[in-house]
Write an enzyme that holds these catalytic residues in place. Structure first.
Site, PDB file in Angstrom:
ATOM      1  N   CYS A 110      53.671   2.762  56.118  1.00 47.92           N
ATOM      2  CA  CYS A 110      53.656   2.290  57.487  1.00 47.92           C
ATOM      3  C   CYS A 110      55.010   1.689  57.870  1.00 47.92           C
ATOM      4  O   CYS A 110      55.552   0.866  57.153  1.00 47.92           O
ATOM      5  CB  CYS A 110      52.575   1.233  57.596  1.00 47.92           C
ATOM      6  SG  CYS A 110      52.171   0.874  59.252  1.00 47.92           S
TER       7      CYS A 110
ATOM      8  N   GLU B 124      57.371  13.208  61.941  1.00 48.11           N
ATOM      9  CA  GLU B 124      56.632  13.081  60.687  1.00 48.11           C
ATOM     10  C   GLU B 124      55.154  12.796  60.966  1.00 48.11           C
ATOM     11  O   GLU B 124      54.804  12.092  61.904  1.00 48.11           O
ATOM     12  CB  GLU B 124      57.230  11.950  59.849  1.00 48.11           C
ATOM     13  CG  GLU B 124      58.701  12.200  59.572  1.00 48.11           C
ATOM     14  CD  GLU B 124      59.288  11.261  58.531  1.00 48.11           C
ATOM     15  OE1 GLU B 124      58.603  10.317  58.123  1.00 48.11           O
ATOM     16  OE2 GLU B 124      60.440  11.511  58.140  1.00 48.11           O
TER      17      GLU B 124
ATOM     18  N   CYS C  80      61.518   6.486  69.455  1.00 45.32           N
ATOM     19  CA  CYS C  80      60.811   5.539  70.315  1.00 45.32           C
ATOM     20  C   CYS C  80      61.836   4.698  71.056  1.00 45.32           C
ATOM     21  O   CYS C  80      62.841   4.278  70.484  1.00 45.32           O
ATOM     22  CB  CYS C  80      59.894   4.638  69.494  1.00 45.32           C
ATOM     23  SG  CYS C  80      58.894   3.554  70.532  1.00 45.32           S
TER      24      CYS C  80
ATOM     25  N   CYS D 204      47.865  10.134  60.436  1.00 44.89           N
ATOM     26  CA  CYS D 204      48.684   9.312  61.334  1.00 44.89           C
ATOM     27  C   CYS D 204      49.640  10.245  62.085  1.00 44.89           C
ATOM     28  O   CYS D 204      50.466  10.926  61.488  1.00 44.89           O
ATOM     29  CB  CYS D 204      49.446   8.280  60.511  1.00 44.89           C
ATOM     30  SG  CYS D 204      50.474   7.216  61.513  1.00 44.89           S
TER      31      CYS D 204
ATOM     32  N   CYS E 173      61.413  -1.951  68.574  1.00 51.46           N
ATOM     33  CA  CYS E 173      60.898  -3.129  67.859  1.00 51.46           C
ATOM     34  C   CYS E 173      61.829  -3.388  66.670  1.00 51.46           C
ATOM     35  O   CYS E 173      62.234  -2.453  65.976  1.00 51.46           O
ATOM     36  CB  CYS E 173      59.467  -2.887  67.391  1.00 51.46           C
ATOM     37  SG  CYS E 173      58.350  -2.575  68.767  1.00 51.46           S
TER      38      CYS E 173
ATOM     39  N   CYS F  24      61.127  -1.939  63.008  1.00 54.95           N
ATOM     40  CA  CYS F  24      60.570  -0.594  62.908  1.00 54.95           C
ATOM     41  C   CYS F  24      61.667   0.445  62.712  1.00 54.95           C
ATOM     42  O   CYS F  24      62.606   0.516  63.512  1.00 54.95           O
ATOM     43  CB  CYS F  24      59.768  -0.291  64.179  1.00 54.95           C
ATOM     44  SG  CYS F  24      59.247   1.418  64.285  1.00 54.95           S
TER      45      CYS F  24
HETATM   46  S1  SF4 Z   1      56.683  -0.242  66.330  1.00 53.83           S
HETATM   47 FE1  SF4 Z   1      58.263   1.393  66.358  1.00 53.83          FE
HETATM   48  S2  SF4 Z   1      57.205   3.212  67.092  1.00 53.83           S
HETATM   49 FE2  SF4 Z   1      55.882   1.441  67.585  1.00 53.83          FE
HETATM   50  S3  SF4 Z   1      56.484   0.849  69.684  1.00 53.83           S
HETATM   51 FE3  SF4 Z   1      57.777  -0.378  68.302  1.00 53.83          FE
HETATM   52  S4  SF4 Z   1      59.667   0.846  68.051  1.00 53.83           S
HETATM   53 FE4  SF4 Z   1      58.088   2.202  68.892  1.00 53.83          FE
END
Ligand code: SF4
Length: 394
Positions: free
Chosen positions: A365, A116, A136, A129, A140, A143
């Site tokens: 976000c 995206e 990923c 963005c 996190c 996220c």
């Molecule tokens: S915030 Fe999301 S996209 Fe960014 S490093 Fe952490 S897991 Fe990866």
């Protein structure tokens, strides 16, 4: 002898087309060549370097992907190009605009996953963005991209292709070209510093005068804190830096941003200061701080942040958490956010609160998810390869 019907030929044609679609092209995709690699490509064809400038302009400024229409190149040159090269663009599978003008593109990548890209128009600027990976691996806890797992790094063509697609889509046919994208942030899906070479090549195209010609102050790379790569980036590029901090102590950051177990806050801040010191001007880092109710939104959290950042030239961007299903976190009240901001103001920091944009199209976000396949195996392999999370630290 078999009686071959017209329908059989159609079926054969179809099968052939399907097979062709599966076979990766051996041609060079010029969309993904940095200026230096474009020079090497034309040198390999026995052509002069000025061809690089011509081609960069055709692709990135004019948006042309058909060699036949590149009229300042000879017919022989265009024929030669068509034999060995192509300009292959990402496939747009969704293009949605929010009531507030935010626009989101979902692009399908070879292999089936999708990514995206989001455009946020504001009065004085337009920010794109961009994603750097499919999913990923850093996981996190707050996220939604992290929750999708990891598939693979994006190629240069796939990263810069997002800027190409957005620039072309934002133009109105027949109208004079207006530069709508003034800023690019590498803040979409993925950790850009874990796809280092492709991200650096893509940023070169963003800054190049014959391609997107963006100001280095207006291209921002956002990292969750891959410290050695921050140092490497500082040696090679001078784009702006954003750091995803989200906590003022290691105990909490270990939970929110697991890479903190490998590169704790002290090391991250030292690396940020080293990066800023290498810049030719007095630029500040942007500190991203996603605020979650009763997790990191207290006055004590604000005091800790102020202490951690006291020697770092920075501005702090507070991002009230954008909830997504099963996240386990909630958005703090406005009062908590304002109190946090005021305390940091009192400590002398520049603080902004990010307004939620594109909520109705899931473009806010932290809400970018794309569609990521083959999660666990690839994610584990990737973590082992890059040793981004110590096995005892995940
Ligand atoms: S915030 Fe999301 S996209 Fe960014 S490093 Fe952490 S897991 Fe990866």
């Amino acid at each position: 002898m078999t009686d071959i019907q017209a329908t059989d030929f159609e079926a054969l044609d179809r099968l052939e087309a399907e097979e062709k679609a599966k076979t990766p092209s051996k041609k060079v995709n010029l969309l993904g060549l940095s200026p230096k690699k474009m020079d090497e490509f034309f040198e390999g064809l026995g052509e002069k370097k000025f061809r690089t400038q011509q081609m960069l302009k055709w692709i990135h400024q004019i948006g042309e992907s058909d060699f036949d229409k590149m009229t300042n190149m000879s017919k022989a040159m265009r024929t030669k190009l068509a034999e060995v090269a192509e300009i292959s663009l990402p496939e747009i599978v969704m293009d949605k605009t929010s009531v507030d003008g935010t626009r989101k593109w979902v692009m399908k990548m070879p292999g089936g996953s999708s990514i995206e890209t989001v455009y946020i128009p504001e009065k004085e600027r337009g920010t794109l963005c961009i994603s750097s990976q499919i999913g990923c691996a850093l996981d996190c806890s707050f996220c939604s991209t992290g929750k999708q797992g990891f598939n693979r790094d994006l190629s240069v063509a796939e990263i810069i292709g997002q800027l190409f697609v957005a620039s072309q889509s934002l133009d109105t046919p027949g109208e004079k070209r207006v530069r709508r994208i003034t800023n690019v942030v590498m803040m979409g899906m993925g950790e850009p510093l874990l796809n280092f070479d492709n991200v650096v090549d893509s940023m070169e195209l963003m800054l190049n005068d014959f391609a997107y010609s963006l100001s280095k102050r207006r291209v921002t790379l956002s990292t969750s804190g891959v410290v050695p790569m921050m140092d490497k980036l500082g040696d090679l590029a001078d784009v702006s830096l954003a750091v995803s901090l989200h906590a003022g102590n290691d105990k909490l950051r270990d939970v929110l941003v697991p890479i903190n177990k490998k590169y704790p806050i002290k090391e991250l801040i030292a690396a940020t200061n080293r990066y800023l010191a290498k810049l030719p001007d007095r630029r500040k880092a942007t500190i991203e701080y996603t605020m979650m109710k009763d997790v990191n939104d207290s006055t004590q959290d604000a005091e800790e942040i102020a202490e951690v950042l006291k020697n770092t030239p920075c501005k702090i961007n507070l991002i009230p958490f954008n909830p997504f299903p099963n996240s386990g976190y909630e958005r703090p009240s406005n009062n908590r956010v304002y109190r946090f901001r005021d305390l940091l103001h009192e400590r002398g920091f520049i603080v902004t609160i990010r307004s939620t944009r594109g909520d109705d199209i899931d473009a806010a976000c932290g809400q970018l998810v794309g569609q990521v396949e083959d999660r666990t195996r690839r994610q584990q392999k990737y973590i082992e390869l890059h040793q981004v999370n110590d096995s005892d630290a995940v």
